[in-house]
Design a protein around this motif. Structure first.
Motif, PDB file in Angstrom:
ATOM      1  N   VAL A 106      19.632  74.432  92.866  1.00  0.00           N
ATOM      2  CA  VAL A 106      19.217  73.231  93.111  1.00  0.00           C
ATOM      3  C   VAL A 106      18.216  73.708  94.000  1.00  0.00           C
ATOM      4  N   LEU A 107      17.144  75.160  93.844  1.00  0.00           N
ATOM      5  CA  LEU A 107      15.844  75.616  93.949  1.00  0.00           C
ATOM      6  C   LEU A 107      14.881  75.315  92.928  1.00  0.00           C
ATOM      7  N   VAL A 108      15.497  75.847  92.319  1.00  0.00           N
ATOM      8  CA  VAL A 108      14.973  76.150  90.543  1.00  0.00           C
ATOM      9  C   VAL A 108      14.287  74.279  90.582  1.00  0.00           C
ATOM     10  N   LEU A 109      15.433  73.454  90.500  1.00  0.00           N
ATOM     11  CA  LEU A 109      15.166  71.804  90.608  1.00  0.00           C
ATOM     12  C   LEU A 109      13.933  71.589  91.719  1.00  0.00           C
ATOM     13  N   GLY A 110      14.029  71.843  92.877  1.00  0.00           N
ATOM     14  CA  GLY A 110      13.124  71.217  93.994  1.00  0.00           C
ATOM     15  C   GLY A 110      11.701  71.991  93.342  1.00  0.00           C
ATOM     16  N   ILE A 111      11.680  73.096  93.442  1.00  0.00           N
ATOM     17  CA  ILE A 111       9.934  73.743  93.232  1.00  0.00           C
ATOM     18  C   ILE A 111       9.944  74.761  92.012  1.00  0.00           C
ATOM     19  N   GLY A 112      10.897  74.640  90.926  1.00  0.00           N
ATOM     20  CA  GLY A 112      10.340  74.483  89.595  1.00  0.00           C
ATOM     21  C   GLY A 112       9.330  74.304  89.484  1.00  0.00           C
ATOM     22  N   ALA A 113       8.836  73.180  89.331  1.00  0.00           N
ATOM     23  CA  ALA A 113       7.977  72.770  88.805  1.00  0.00           C
ATOM     24  C   ALA A 113       6.313  72.646  89.017  1.00  0.00           C
ATOM     25  N   ILE A 114       6.731  73.772  90.551  1.00  0.00           N
ATOM     26  CA  ILE A 114       4.939  73.951  91.189  1.00  0.00           C
ATOM     27  C   ILE A 114       5.063  75.546  91.020  1.00  0.00           C
ATOM     28  N   SER A 115       6.543  76.346  91.620  1.00  0.00           N
ATOM     29  CA  SER A 115       5.754  77.850  91.260  1.00  0.00           C
ATOM     30  C   SER A 115       6.090  78.361  89.992  1.00  0.00           C
ATOM     31  N   GLY A 116       7.088  78.142  89.582  1.00  0.00           N
ATOM     32  CA  GLY A 116       8.380  77.605  88.556  1.00  0.00           C
ATOM     33  C   GLY A 116       9.400  78.880  89.183  1.00  0.00           C
ATOM     34  N   ALA A 117       9.557  78.744  90.791  1.00  0.00           N
ATOM     35  CA  ALA A 117      11.024  79.254  91.084  1.00  0.00           C
ATOM     36  C   ALA A 117      11.401  80.863  90.647  1.00  0.00           C
ATOM     37  N   HIS A 118       9.852  81.950  91.295  1.00  0.00           N
ATOM     38  CA  HIS A 118      10.741  82.690  90.411  1.00  0.00           C
ATOM     39  C   HIS A 118      11.372  83.235  92.075  1.00  0.00           C
ATOM     40  N   ILE A 119      11.710  83.487  92.837  1.00  0.00           N
ATOM     41  CA  ILE A 119      11.676  83.517  93.737  1.00  0.00           C
ATOM     42  C   ILE A 119      12.885  85.229  94.373  1.00  0.00           C
ATOM     43  N   ASN A 120      11.997  85.612  93.456  1.00  0.00           N
ATOM     44  CA  ASN A 120      13.078  87.299  93.288  1.00  0.00           C
ATOM     45  C   ASN A 120      11.460  87.807  92.890  1.00  0.00           C
ATOM     46  N   PRO A 121      10.904  89.483  93.460  1.00  0.00           N
ATOM     47  CA  PRO A 121       9.812  90.747  92.910  1.00  0.00           C
ATOM     48  C   PRO A 121      10.804  90.812  91.387  1.00  0.00           C
ATOM     49  N   ALA A 122      11.511  90.839  91.738  1.00  0.00           N
ATOM     50  CA  ALA A 122      11.674  91.284  89.853  1.00  0.00           C
ATOM     51  C   ALA A 122      12.182  90.276  89.248  1.00  0.00           C
ATOM     52  N   VAL A 123      12.028  89.299  89.347  1.00  0.00           N
ATOM     53  CA  VAL A 123      11.834  87.716  88.300  1.00  0.00           C
ATOM     54  C   VAL A 123       9.761  88.426  88.007  1.00  0.00           C
ATOM     55  N   THR A 124       9.455  87.823  88.937  1.00  0.00           N
ATOM     56  CA  THR A 124       7.790  88.551  88.592  1.00  0.00           C
ATOM     57  C   THR A 124       7.607  89.090  88.007  1.00  0.00           C
ATOM     58  N   PHE A 125       7.477  90.468  88.220  1.00  0.00           N
ATOM     59  CA  PHE A 125       7.396  91.726  87.390  1.00  0.00           C
ATOM     60  C   PHE A 125       7.669  91.116  85.760  1.00  0.00           C
TER      61      PHE A 125
END
Length: 331
Positions: A106-125
Motif C-alpha cells: 500500500v505504501l509503495v502504491l501511495g508514495i512510490g512516485a514521490i520518493s521511491g518508497a524506500h521506508i528503510n535506511p538499508a534499502v536506501t543504502f
C-alpha cells in the motif's frame, strides 16, 4: 570569292573574342559563386566553433543534486516509515510477515512516485551502492526514516501513558547469530526489490506487489532461521550454567536466558528496529501477556542490526546486478 573568304575570316575573328570574353565571364561568375559559397560557409564554421553556450551549467548541477521536490520526498518517507513502524509494532508479538508486506504494498502504491518508497535506511543504502540514488540524498532519506520511527515511538508512549519506554542498554551488544539472520533476510528482500525495479514491462501495481511480497519472503526466511539460532544459544547457555552454580533471581527484569531468545523476529529495517522491543521474561512465559512495569524494554536497534541490514542490502542488490549483467552478456 576572295573577298567573301576574307569577310568570313574577319567575322570568325570578331566572334572569337566574344567567346573568350564569354568564357572569362563564366569563369568569373563561377569564381564569384565559389567565393560566395565559401563566404556563406564561413559563418557556419564560426557558429560551430563558438558553441560553448554552457552558462547555465552550474544551475543544472545544483538542480541535479537537490531535486525541487526534496520536501515532498522527506515528508513521504516520514509518513511511510511512521505507518510501517506502527504495523510492525502491533504485529511484533506474532511478527506476521504478511501484514508488514501488505502494508508495504500500500505504501509503495501511495508514495512510490514521490520518493521511491524506500521506508528503510538499508534499502536506501542498497540503492546507493547500486548507483540508483545520489549520495547527497542519502542523509535526507535516513533522517526522514528515523524521524518517522521516532514519531511512532512517541505515539505509542502517549497511548500507553508512558509505559512504552525503550532502553538502549543493549545497543553495543553484538550477536553473530542475529547478524546472520538479519543479513540473509535483508539480502532476500533487496534482491526482490532490484528484480522488481529492473522489470520495465511490469506496471507500478505489479512492482508494488513484488516488493511487498519480497519483504514477506525475507521475513519468512529470517523467521525460519531464528529458531535454529535460539536453540543453539540456549544449549550453549545451559552448558555454561551446568558448570557454575545458579544464583537465585531477585530482580524480575534480570535476564535468565541468552539474548537471542528474547528476539521475536527479524526487523530488516533499522528504523523499525528503533521502535520494536525485545521480549521480557514474562512475555517468554506468555507471549500474549504485556510486559510488567518493573521490566525493562530493550530496543531491537543495535550494532548487529545496523551492520547486518546495510551489508545485506548491498549484497542482495549488487548480487542481482551481477546475475543480470552476466545474463545480458550471454544473450
Amino acid at each position: 570569292m576572295a573577298t567573301k573568304k576574307t569577310t568570313k575570316k574577319a567575322a570568325t575573328a570578331k566572334s572569337s573574342p566574344k567567346k573568350t570574353t564569354a568564357a572569362a565571364a563564366t569563369s568569373k561568375t563561377t569564381v564569384t559563386r565559389v567565393t560566395s559559397k565559401t563566404e556563406a560557409k564561413k559563418p557556419e564554421v564560426k557558429s560551430t566553433a563558438v558553441k560553448p553556450v554552457r552558462t547555465s551549467s552550474p544551475r543544472k548541477k545544483l538542480d541535479s543534486k537537490l531535486p525541487r521536490n526534496l520536501v515532498n520526498i522527506v515528508l513521504a518517507e516520514v509518513a511511510g516509515t511512521f505507518i510501517l513502524t506502527l504495523v510492525a509494532l502491533f504485529s511484533a508479538y506474532m511478527m506476521t510477515p504478511f501484514y508488514v508486506g501488505l502494508a508495504l504494498v500500500v505504501l509503495v502504491l501511495g508514495i512510490g512516485a514521490i520518493s521511491g518508497a524506500h521506508i528503510n535506511p538499508a534499502v536506501t543504502f542498497g540503492l546507493w551502492t547500486m548507483r540508483k540514488l545520489r549520495a547527497i540524498l542519502v542523509p535526507f532519506y535516513w533522517a526522514a526514516q528515523f524521524l518517522g520511527a521516532m514519531a511512532a515511538v512517541v505515539l505509542m508512549g502517549a497511548i500507553s501513558s508512558g509505559s512504552f519506554v525503550i532502553n538502549f542498554d543493549q545497543f553495543t551488544t553484538f550477536s553473530w547469530a542475529i547478524f546472520a539472520v538479519e543479513l540473509v533476510g535483508m539480502a532476500v528482500f533487496m534482491f526482490g526489490i532490484s528484480a522488481a525495479l529492473s522489470r520495465t514491462d511490469l506496471k507500478n501495481t505489479s512492482k508494488a506487489v513484488v516488493i511487498g511480497m519480497s519483504l514477506t519472503l525475507g521475513l519468512v526466511v529470517s523467521g525460519a532461521l531464528l529458531p535454529l539460532a535460539q536453540n543453539a544459544a540456549v544449549q550453549k547457555y545451559q552448558e555454561e550454567q551446568a558448570n557454575a552454580t545458579r544464583q537465585t533471581q531477585q530482580l524480575k527484569d534480570q535476564r535468565t536466558y541468552p539474548r537471542e531468545v528474547y528476539i521475536s523476529g527479524a526487523t530488516l529495517n533499522p528504523a523499525v528496529a528503533l521502535a520494536v522491543t525485545e521480549k521480557t521474561n514474562s512475555q517468554l512465559q506468555n507471549a500474549s501477556a504485556p510486559a510488567q512495569k518493573t521490566e525493562k524494554l530493550y530496543t531491537r536497534l543495535s550494532l548487529e542490526v545496523i551492520a547486518a541490514t546495510l551489508v545485506g542490502a548491498a549484497l542482495g542488490g549488487n548480487l542481482f546486478l551481477l546475475i543480470n549483467y552476466r545474463n545480458k552478456e550471454e544473450e
